[in-house]
Design an enzyme around this catalytic site. Structure first.
Site, PDB file in Angstrom:
ATOM      1  N   ARG A   1       0.167   7.745  -2.619  1.00  0.00           N
ATOM      2  CA  ARG A   1       0.766   8.789  -1.777  1.00  0.00           C
ATOM      3  C   ARG A   1       2.227   9.035  -2.141  1.00  0.00           C
ATOM      4  O   ARG A   1       2.712  10.162  -2.120  1.00  0.00           O
ATOM      5  CB  ARG A   1       0.640   8.402  -0.294  1.00  0.00           C
ATOM      6  CG  ARG A   1      -0.719   8.738   0.291  1.00  0.00           C
ATOM      7  CD  ARG A   1      -0.970   7.993   1.568  1.00  0.00           C
ATOM      8  NE  ARG A   1      -1.328   6.602   1.314  1.00  0.00           N
ATOM      9  CZ  ARG A   1      -1.398   5.668   2.255  1.00  0.00           C
ATOM     10  NH1 ARG A   1      -1.111   5.971   3.508  1.00  0.00           N
ATOM     11  NH2 ARG A   1      -1.753   4.445   1.939  1.00  0.00           N
ATOM     12  N   TRP A   2       2.923   7.970  -2.506  1.00  0.00           N
ATOM     13  CA  TRP A   2       4.327   8.110  -2.907  1.00  0.00           C
ATOM     14  C   TRP A   2       4.433   9.047  -4.116  1.00  0.00           C
ATOM     15  O   TRP A   2       5.286   9.939  -4.156  1.00  0.00           O
ATOM     16  CB  TRP A   2       4.893   6.729  -3.258  1.00  0.00           C
ATOM     17  CG  TRP A   2       6.335   6.701  -3.645  1.00  0.00           C
ATOM     18  CD1 TRP A   2       7.405   6.561  -2.809  1.00  0.00           C
ATOM     19  CD2 TRP A   2       6.874   6.820  -4.971  1.00  0.00           C
ATOM     20  NE1 TRP A   2       8.571   6.582  -3.530  1.00  0.00           N
ATOM     21  CE2 TRP A   2       8.274   6.733  -4.862  1.00  0.00           C
ATOM     22  CE3 TRP A   2       6.315   6.984  -6.240  1.00  0.00           C
ATOM     23  CZ2 TRP A   2       9.129   6.811  -5.963  1.00  0.00           C
ATOM     24  CZ3 TRP A   2       7.161   7.059  -7.341  1.00  0.00           C
ATOM     25  CH2 TRP A   2       8.547   6.971  -7.208  1.00  0.00           C
TER      26      TRP A   2
ATOM     27  N   SER B   1      -7.786  -5.353  -5.138  1.00  0.00           N
ATOM     28  CA  SER B   1      -8.868  -5.913  -4.325  1.00  0.00           C
ATOM     29  C   SER B   1     -10.200  -5.807  -5.060  1.00  0.00           C
ATOM     30  O   SER B   1     -10.337  -5.044  -6.028  1.00  0.00           O
ATOM     31  CB  SER B   1      -8.960  -5.166  -2.992  1.00  0.00           C
ATOM     32  OG  SER B   1      -9.557  -3.892  -3.177  1.00  0.00           O
TER      33      SER B   1
ATOM     34  N   GLU C   1       1.532 -13.456  12.528  1.00  0.00           N
ATOM     35  CA  GLU C   1       2.130 -12.278  13.153  1.00  0.00           C
ATOM     36  C   GLU C   1       1.910 -11.102  12.194  1.00  0.00           C
ATOM     37  O   GLU C   1       2.005 -11.263  10.973  1.00  0.00           O
ATOM     38  CB  GLU C   1       3.637 -12.499  13.363  1.00  0.00           C
ATOM     39  CG  GLU C   1       3.955 -13.616  14.342  1.00  0.00           C
ATOM     40  CD  GLU C   1       3.443 -13.314  15.749  1.00  0.00           C
ATOM     41  OE1 GLU C   1       3.561 -12.153  16.190  1.00  0.00           O
ATOM     42  OE2 GLU C   1       2.908 -14.242  16.402  1.00  0.00           O
TER      43      GLU C   1
ATOM     44  N   HIS D   1       2.351   3.386  -9.043  1.00  0.00           N
ATOM     45  CA  HIS D   1       2.106   1.973  -9.384  1.00  0.00           C
ATOM     46  C   HIS D   1       3.273   1.417 -10.213  1.00  0.00           C
ATOM     47  O   HIS D   1       3.680   0.280 -10.038  1.00  0.00           O
ATOM     48  CB  HIS D   1       0.791   1.819 -10.156  1.00  0.00           C
ATOM     49  CG  HIS D   1      -0.421   2.241  -9.363  1.00  0.00           C
ATOM     50  ND1 HIS D   1      -0.599   1.882  -8.052  1.00  0.00           N
ATOM     51  CD2 HIS D   1      -1.509   2.986  -9.695  1.00  0.00           C
ATOM     52  CE1 HIS D   1      -1.753   2.387  -7.607  1.00  0.00           C
ATOM     53  NE2 HIS D   1      -2.311   3.073  -8.583  1.00  0.00           N
TER      54      HIS D   1
ATOM     55  N   ASP E   1       0.833  -1.203   0.000  1.00  0.00           N
ATOM     56  CA  ASP E   1       0.000   0.000   0.000  1.00  0.00           C
ATOM     57  C   ASP E   1       0.869   1.256   0.000  1.00  0.00           C
ATOM     58  O   ASP E   1       1.985   1.247   0.522  1.00  0.00           O
ATOM     59  CB  ASP E   1      -0.921  -0.030   1.234  1.00  0.00           C
ATOM     60  CG  ASP E   1      -2.107   0.911   1.102  1.00  0.00           C
ATOM     61  OD1 ASP E   1      -2.348   1.425  -0.011  1.00  0.00           O
ATOM     62  OD2 ASP E   1      -2.785   1.138   2.116  1.00  0.00           O
ATOM     63  N   GLY E   2       0.338   2.309  -0.579  1.00  0.00           N
ATOM     64  CA  GLY E   2       1.011   3.612  -0.513  1.00  0.00           C
ATOM     65  C   GLY E   2       1.548   4.123  -1.841  1.00  0.00           C
ATOM     66  O   GLY E   2       2.238   5.150  -1.874  1.00  0.00           O
ATOM     67  N   ASN E   3       1.240   3.438  -2.934  1.00  0.00           N
ATOM     68  CA  ASN E   3       1.741   3.876  -4.243  1.00  0.00           C
ATOM     69  C   ASN E   3       1.265   5.284  -4.601  1.00  0.00           C
ATOM     70  O   ASN E   3       2.031   6.106  -5.101  1.00  0.00           O
ATOM     71  CB  ASN E   3       1.258   2.932  -5.355  1.00  0.00           C
ATOM     72  CG  ASN E   3       1.847   1.547  -5.240  1.00  0.00           C
ATOM     73  OD1 ASN E   3       2.739   1.322  -4.430  1.00  0.00           O
ATOM     74  ND2 ASN E   3       1.354   0.625  -6.059  1.00  0.00           N
TER      75      ASN E   3
ATOM     76  N   SER F   1      -8.208  -4.787   5.215  1.00  0.00           N
ATOM     77  CA  SER F   1      -8.834  -4.506   3.914  1.00  0.00           C
ATOM     78  C   SER F   1      -9.268  -5.772   3.149  1.00  0.00           C
ATOM     79  O   SER F   1      -8.976  -5.916   1.958  1.00  0.00           O
ATOM     80  CB  SER F   1      -7.910  -3.637   3.049  1.00  0.00           C
ATOM     81  OG  SER F   1      -7.603  -2.426   3.705  1.00  0.00           O
TER      82      SER F   1
ATOM     83  N   LEU G   1      10.353 -20.567  -5.159  1.00  0.00           N
ATOM     84  CA  LEU G   1       9.359 -19.743  -4.466  1.00  0.00           C
ATOM     85  C   LEU G   1       8.053 -19.804  -5.243  1.00  0.00           C
ATOM     86  O   LEU G   1       8.060 -19.823  -6.476  1.00  0.00           O
ATOM     87  CB  LEU G   1       9.831 -18.281  -4.436  1.00  0.00           C
ATOM     88  CG  LEU G   1       8.861 -17.280  -3.772  1.00  0.00           C
ATOM     89  CD1 LEU G   1       8.938 -17.394  -2.252  1.00  0.00           C
ATOM     90  CD2 LEU G   1       9.167 -15.839  -4.199  1.00  0.00           C
TER      91      LEU G   1
ATOM     92  N   ARG H   1       1.987  -4.900   6.257  1.00  0.00           N
ATOM     93  CA  ARG H   1       1.293  -3.882   5.475  1.00  0.00           C
ATOM     94  C   ARG H   1       2.148  -2.620   5.476  1.00  0.00           C
ATOM     95  O   ARG H   1       2.577  -2.150   6.527  1.00  0.00           O
ATOM     96  CB  ARG H   1      -0.091  -3.554   6.037  1.00  0.00           C
ATOM     97  CG  ARG H   1      -0.796  -2.496   5.156  1.00  0.00           C
ATOM     98  CD  ARG H   1      -2.259  -2.297   5.499  1.00  0.00           C
ATOM     99  NE  ARG H   1      -2.888  -1.434   4.499  1.00  0.00           N
ATOM    100  CZ  ARG H   1      -4.161  -1.497   4.116  1.00  0.00           C
ATOM    101  NH1 ARG H   1      -4.942  -2.405   4.648  1.00  0.00           N
ATOM    102  NH2 ARG H   1      -4.642  -0.678   3.204  1.00  0.00           N
TER     103      ARG H   1
HETATM  104  C1  IPE Z   1      -5.559  -2.675  -0.147  1.00  0.00           C
HETATM  105  O1  IPE Z   1      -5.174  -1.338  -0.305  1.00  0.00           O
HETATM  106  C2  IPE Z   1      -5.559  -3.366  -1.469  1.00  0.00           C
HETATM  107  C3  IPE Z   1      -4.251  -3.522  -2.102  1.00  0.00           C
HETATM  108  C4  IPE Z   1      -3.096  -3.193  -1.599  1.00  0.00           C
HETATM  109  C5  IPE Z   1      -4.292  -4.140  -3.394  1.00  0.00           C
HETATM  110  P1  IPE Z   1      -6.265  -0.178  -0.457  1.00  0.00           P
HETATM  111  O2  IPE Z   1      -5.493   1.081  -0.527  1.00  0.00           O
HETATM  112  O3  IPE Z   1      -7.202  -0.478  -1.546  1.00  0.00           O
HETATM  113  O4  IPE Z   1      -7.046  -0.334   0.926  1.00  0.00           O
HETATM  114  P2  IPE Z   1      -7.861   0.731   1.782  1.00  0.00           P
HETATM  115  O5  IPE Z   1      -8.888   1.338   0.878  1.00  0.00           O
HETATM  116  O6  IPE Z   1      -6.880   1.753   2.266  1.00  0.00           O
HETATM  117  O7  IPE Z   1      -8.435  -0.072   2.900  1.00  0.00           O
HETATM  118  C1  IPE Z   2      -1.619   0.224  -3.366  1.00  0.00           C
HETATM  119  O1  IPE Z   2      -1.376   1.586  -3.369  1.00  0.00           O
HETATM  120  C2  IPE Z   2      -1.830  -0.310  -4.758  1.00  0.00           C
HETATM  121  C3  IPE Z   2      -3.218  -0.717  -5.061  1.00  0.00           C
HETATM  122  C4  IPE Z   2      -4.206  -0.765  -4.203  1.00  0.00           C
HETATM  123  C5  IPE Z   2      -3.482  -1.116  -6.431  1.00  0.00           C
HETATM  124  P1  IPE Z   2      -2.562   2.647  -3.371  1.00  0.00           P
HETATM  125  O2  IPE Z   2      -2.921   2.947  -4.777  1.00  0.00           O
HETATM  126  O3  IPE Z   2      -3.663   2.195  -2.499  1.00  0.00           O
HETATM  127  O4  IPE Z   2      -1.845   3.910  -2.739  1.00  0.00           O
HETATM  128  P2  IPE Z   2      -2.441   4.925  -1.680  1.00  0.00           P
HETATM  129  O5  IPE Z   2      -2.951   4.114  -0.534  1.00  0.00           O
HETATM  130  O6  IPE Z   2      -3.541   5.661  -2.373  1.00  0.00           O
HETATM  131  O7  IPE Z   2      -1.289   5.802  -1.313  1.00  0.00           O
HETATM  132 MG    MG Z   3      -4.075   2.419  -0.541  1.00  0.00          MG
END
Ligand code: IPE
Ligand code: IPE
Ligand code: MG
Length: 227
Positions: free
Chosen positions: A18-19, A60, A194, A31, A14-16, A183, A126, A175
């Site tokens: 915002r990065w 998701s 864990e 992404h 998560d966080g692409n 999520s 793997l 996470r």
């Molecule tokens: C969870 O991240 C799904 C994936 C990393 C693929 P999201 O960014 O979609 O989740 P929420 O909306 O913050 O819960």
């Molecule tokens: C996770 O990063 C990648 C996917 C859910 C596809 P996000 O796209 O959720 O990035 P944020 O959470 O908005 O920073």
């Molecule tokens: Mg996200």
């Protein structure tokens, strides 16, 4: 004290977005960078002495709510990425598998997924499982329905066996990006995992941070309800 052994690692990447935003870029740039990190982390895991399975949350069932352009970009990125990745899978002994409701993807992407699974099925260093259009509640409902259809008694074993992932408990879930939630990811398989939450955004995540997290995991006391 004996160290815990890490066999099955799962990551909510998560966080692409915002990065990218931090850099004044469009979300899709995040992404793209995130996809490179997937390769680095996968290769780290393939060379790790105990990790057998790496399950990554890539898309998701709720992610369809995103703007159409972002969803389309992600679908194209996935197709391009799988095409490029094949060489690296073969070189590093990685078996690729997908879980999730794949029928909602284009037939081109579905074919790419099936072909990549087939081409890498004998690799044994793997197993990398990508969760694509994945939702855990839906996976559990599907498993129960398939078990009932086969006239199976509903037990923990039968539900586990009918899940899309051949039943394997997850040892450690990470996470990234500082969000403290699951999520709808692997609710069944995470029962005794864990958990580790890091503020690092996925595109900044590195094998050396993973190394540190694994050291923490190895030192934890896992009791599984015992004393
Ligand atoms: C969870 O991240 C799904 C994936 C990393 C693929 P999201 O960014 O979609 O989740 P929420 O909306 O913050 O819960
Ligand atoms: C996770 O990063 C990648 C996917 C859910 C596809 P996000 O796209 O959720 O990035 P944020 O959470 O908005 O920073
Ligand atoms: Mg996200």
């Amino acid at each position: 004290m004996n160290k815990n052994t890490l066999q099955h690692l799962a990551i909510i990447m998560d966080g692409n977005g915002r990065w990218a935003k931090e850099r004044g870029e469009k979300r899709v740039k995040g992404h793209e960078k995130g996809a490179e990190v997937v390769r680095e982390i996968t290769n780290y895991c393939a060379n790790h002495p105990t990790i057998e399975t790496l399950t990554l949350y890539a898309f998701s069932t709720e992610n369809w709510k995103r703007p159409k352009l972002e969803v389309e970009f992600l679908m194209q990125l996935l197709d391009k990425w799988l095409k490029n990745e094949l060489e690296s899978y073969q070189k590093n002994g990685v078996r690729f598998q997908a879980i999730g409701e794949l029928s909602r993807f284009s037939s081109k992407l579905q074919k790419r997924i099936v072909d990549t699974q087939e081409a890498t099925k004998d690799n044994s260093k793997l197993t990398q499982i990508l969760a694509l259009n994945y939702g855990s509640r839906s996976e559990i409902v599907g498993a129960v329905n398939r078990a009932l259809k086969d006239n199976q008694e509903i037990t923990e074993q039968s539900i586990g066996a009918y899940l899309q992932t051949p039943y394997s408990d997850i040892d450690l879930l990470i996470r990234t990006s500082g969000e403290l939630r699951i999520s709808n990811f692997l609710l069944w398989q995470l029962s005794y995992s864990e958990l580790y939450f890091t503020p690092t955004l996925w595109p900044d995540f590195t094998p050396s941070e993973l190394d540190e997290i694994i050291a923490h995991f190895e030192a934890r006391e896992r009791r599984f309800g015992g004393v």
